[in-house]
Motif scaffolding. Structure first.
Motif, short mmCIF file in Angstrom:
data_model
loop_
_atom_site.label_atom_id
_atom_site.label_comp_id
_atom_site.label_asym_id
_atom_site.label_seq_id
_atom_site.Cartn_x
_atom_site.Cartn_y
_atom_site.Cartn_z
N VAL A 195 0.83 -1.21 0.00
CA VAL A 195 0.00 0.00 0.00
C VAL A 195 0.86 1.25 0.00
O VAL A 195 1.77 1.39 0.82
CB VAL A 195 -0.93 0.00 1.23
CG1 VAL A 195 -1.78 1.27 1.27
CG2 VAL A 195 -1.81 -1.24 1.26
N PHE A 196 0.54 2.18 -0.91
CA PHE A 196 1.15 3.51 -0.90
C PHE A 196 0.21 4.40 -0.10
O PHE A 196 -0.99 4.49 -0.39
CB PHE A 196 1.34 4.06 -2.31
CG PHE A 196 2.14 5.33 -2.33
CD1 PHE A 196 3.52 5.30 -2.30
CD2 PHE A 196 1.51 6.56 -2.39
CE1 PHE A 196 4.27 6.47 -2.31
CE2 PHE A 196 2.24 7.74 -2.40
CZ PHE A 196 3.62 7.69 -2.36
N TYR A 197 0.75 5.08 0.89
CA TYR A 197 -0.05 5.87 1.83
C TYR A 197 0.02 7.35 1.50
O TYR A 197 1.09 7.96 1.51
CB TYR A 197 0.46 5.62 3.25
CG TYR A 197 -0.31 6.30 4.34
CD1 TYR A 197 -1.68 6.11 4.47
CD2 TYR A 197 0.33 7.11 5.25
CE1 TYR A 197 -2.38 6.73 5.50
CE2 TYR A 197 -0.36 7.72 6.29
CZ TYR A 197 -1.73 7.53 6.39
OH TYR A 197 -2.42 8.13 7.41
N CYS A 198 -1.11 7.92 1.18
CA CYS A 198 -1.23 9.37 0.98
C CYS A 198 -1.57 9.95 2.35
O CYS A 198 -2.71 9.86 2.80
CB CYS A 198 -2.32 9.69 -0.03
SG CYS A 198 -1.91 9.12 -1.70
N ALA A 199 -0.58 10.48 3.02
CA ALA A 199 -0.75 10.91 4.41
C ALA A 199 -1.58 12.20 4.46
O ALA A 199 -2.79 12.16 4.31
CB ALA A 199 0.60 11.08 5.09
N GLU A 200 -0.96 13.34 4.63
CA GLU A 200 -1.74 14.56 4.76
C GLU A 200 -1.91 15.27 3.43
O GLU A 200 -1.12 15.11 2.52
CB GLU A 200 -1.13 15.54 5.77
CG GLU A 200 0.35 15.75 5.63
CD GLU A 200 1.13 14.70 6.38
OE1 GLU A 200 0.81 14.41 7.54
OE2 GLU A 200 2.05 14.14 5.79
N SER A 201 -2.97 16.05 3.39
CA SER A 201 -3.24 16.93 2.27
C SER A 201 -3.79 18.21 2.89
O SER A 201 -4.91 18.20 3.41
CB SER A 201 -4.24 16.30 1.31
OG SER A 201 -4.42 17.09 0.18
N VAL A 202 -2.99 19.26 2.89
CA VAL A 202 -3.36 20.50 3.57
C VAL A 202 -3.22 21.67 2.59
O VAL A 202 -2.21 21.79 1.91
CB VAL A 202 -2.52 20.72 4.85
CG1 VAL A 202 -2.94 19.75 5.94
CG2 VAL A 202 -1.03 20.59 4.59
N LEU A 203 -4.25 22.50 2.56
CA LEU A 203 -4.28 23.62 1.63
C LEU A 203 -4.99 24.79 2.31
O LEU A 203 -6.06 24.61 2.89
CB LEU A 203 -5.03 23.21 0.36
CG LEU A 203 -5.10 24.20 -0.78
CD1 LEU A 203 -3.71 24.52 -1.34
CD2 LEU A 203 -6.01 23.65 -1.89
N LEU A 204 -4.36 25.96 2.24
CA LEU A 204 -4.98 27.13 2.84
C LEU A 204 -6.34 27.38 2.19
O LEU A 204 -6.51 27.18 0.98
CB LEU A 204 -4.07 28.35 2.68
CG LEU A 204 -2.75 28.27 3.46
CD1 LEU A 204 -1.87 29.49 3.14
CD2 LEU A 204 -2.99 28.17 4.96
N PRO A 205 -7.33 27.83 2.97
CA PRO A 205 -8.71 27.97 2.46
C PRO A 205 -8.86 28.79 1.19
O PRO A 205 -9.64 28.45 0.30
CB PRO A 205 -9.45 28.63 3.63
CG PRO A 205 -8.67 28.29 4.84
CD PRO A 205 -7.23 28.18 4.38
N GLU A 206 -8.10 29.87 1.06
CA GLU A 206 -8.27 30.74 -0.10
C GLU A 206 -7.80 30.09 -1.41
O GLU A 206 -8.06 30.63 -2.50
CB GLU A 206 -7.56 32.08 0.12
CG GLU A 206 -6.08 31.99 0.38
CD GLU A 206 -5.69 31.88 1.86
OE1 GLU A 206 -4.58 32.33 2.20
OE2 GLU A 206 -6.48 31.34 2.67
N TYR A 207 -7.15 28.94 -1.35
CA TYR A 207 -6.68 28.25 -2.54
C TYR A 207 -7.54 27.03 -2.90
O TYR A 207 -7.27 26.35 -3.88
CB TYR A 207 -5.23 27.81 -2.35
CG TYR A 207 -4.29 28.99 -2.30
CD1 TYR A 207 -3.74 29.52 -3.46
CD2 TYR A 207 -3.97 29.60 -1.08
CE1 TYR A 207 -2.89 30.62 -3.41
CE2 TYR A 207 -3.14 30.70 -1.03
CZ TYR A 207 -2.60 31.20 -2.20
OH TYR A 207 -1.76 32.30 -2.15
N ARG A 208 -8.58 26.79 -2.13
CA ARG A 208 -9.44 25.63 -2.39
C ARG A 208 -10.38 25.90 -3.55
O ARG A 208 -10.67 27.04 -3.88
CB ARG A 208 -10.21 25.28 -1.12
CG ARG A 208 -9.26 24.83 -0.02
CD ARG A 208 -9.96 24.56 1.29
NE ARG A 208 -8.93 24.38 2.33
CZ ARG A 208 -9.18 24.44 3.62
NH1 ARG A 208 -10.40 24.68 4.06
NH2 ARG A 208 -8.19 24.27 4.48
#
Length: 193
Positions: free
Chosen positions: A94-107
């Protein structure tokens, strides 16, 4: 906005870890994670990315500043692997995609898709056939749930991911406003690559 998406590894990945720590603390502070994080913990948590040639950090960069990041590595190499319960297949597959974080104004600009595209491509290059991640489970009536909150389940389903029934990770952290750590369940999601 003109945001560059770059897959980083090796020294470039290590150089981006302080930005990742900053983003994790800022973004995960919001619902549903409510993470009251610290740089001290982040430095310890992110150690598994040092000197790991099978790790990737996908950065969203605006005018030289990292405004979002997503990470991945083999699940067997990640510190989270020991927190996983109920997975039928060997973690080495399994390849694990851990975190995905993006500042709100870029969503809402397709950056989340780019994060998955780059990590999944990296996983395929390493020969992985399965990609997975975890998402925290919070009650629908949680008192800190914003009225306009929208879970990411539909986005993840569109990406081909599905929750694996009974496969959970358990983590402990301090919620915003709490004095002590509590244990949270995170649902494991997976897809074939």
């Amino acid at each position: 906005m003109s945001v560059e998406i770059a897959a980083l590894s090796g020294d470039a990945l290590v150089a981006a870890l302080p930005d990742l720590a900053r983003l994790r603390i800022a973004v995960f502070r919001d619902f549903p994670y409510l993470y009251d994080g610290s740089l001290e913990y982040e430095q310890s948590y992110l150690k598994s990315y040092h000197d790991n040639s099978k790790a990737v950090l996908v950065a969203a960069i605006d005018a030289g500043t990292i405004v979002g990041a997503a990470t991945g590595m083999p699940l067997a190499d990640h510190g989270d692997a020991g927190q996983l319960h109920g997975l039928a297949q060997p973690i080495e597959h399994v390849f694990y995609c851990a975190e995905s974080v993006l500042l709100p104004e870029y969503r809402g600009q397709g950056i989340g898709h780019a994060f998955f595209d780059k990590r999944e491509a990296f996983a395929r290059q390493l020969g992985f056939k399965t990609s997975a991640f975890c998402g925290v489970i919070r009650a629908a009536d949680h008192p800190m749930r914003p009225a306009d909150y929208r879970p990411l389940d539909s986005f993840w389903h569109k990406r081909g991911y599905a929750p694996l029934p009974g496969v959970l990770a358990r983590f402990t952290w301090t919620d915003v406003g709490d004095a002590a750590q509590t244990t949270k369940d995170l649902q494991f999601w997976s897809r074939a690559l």
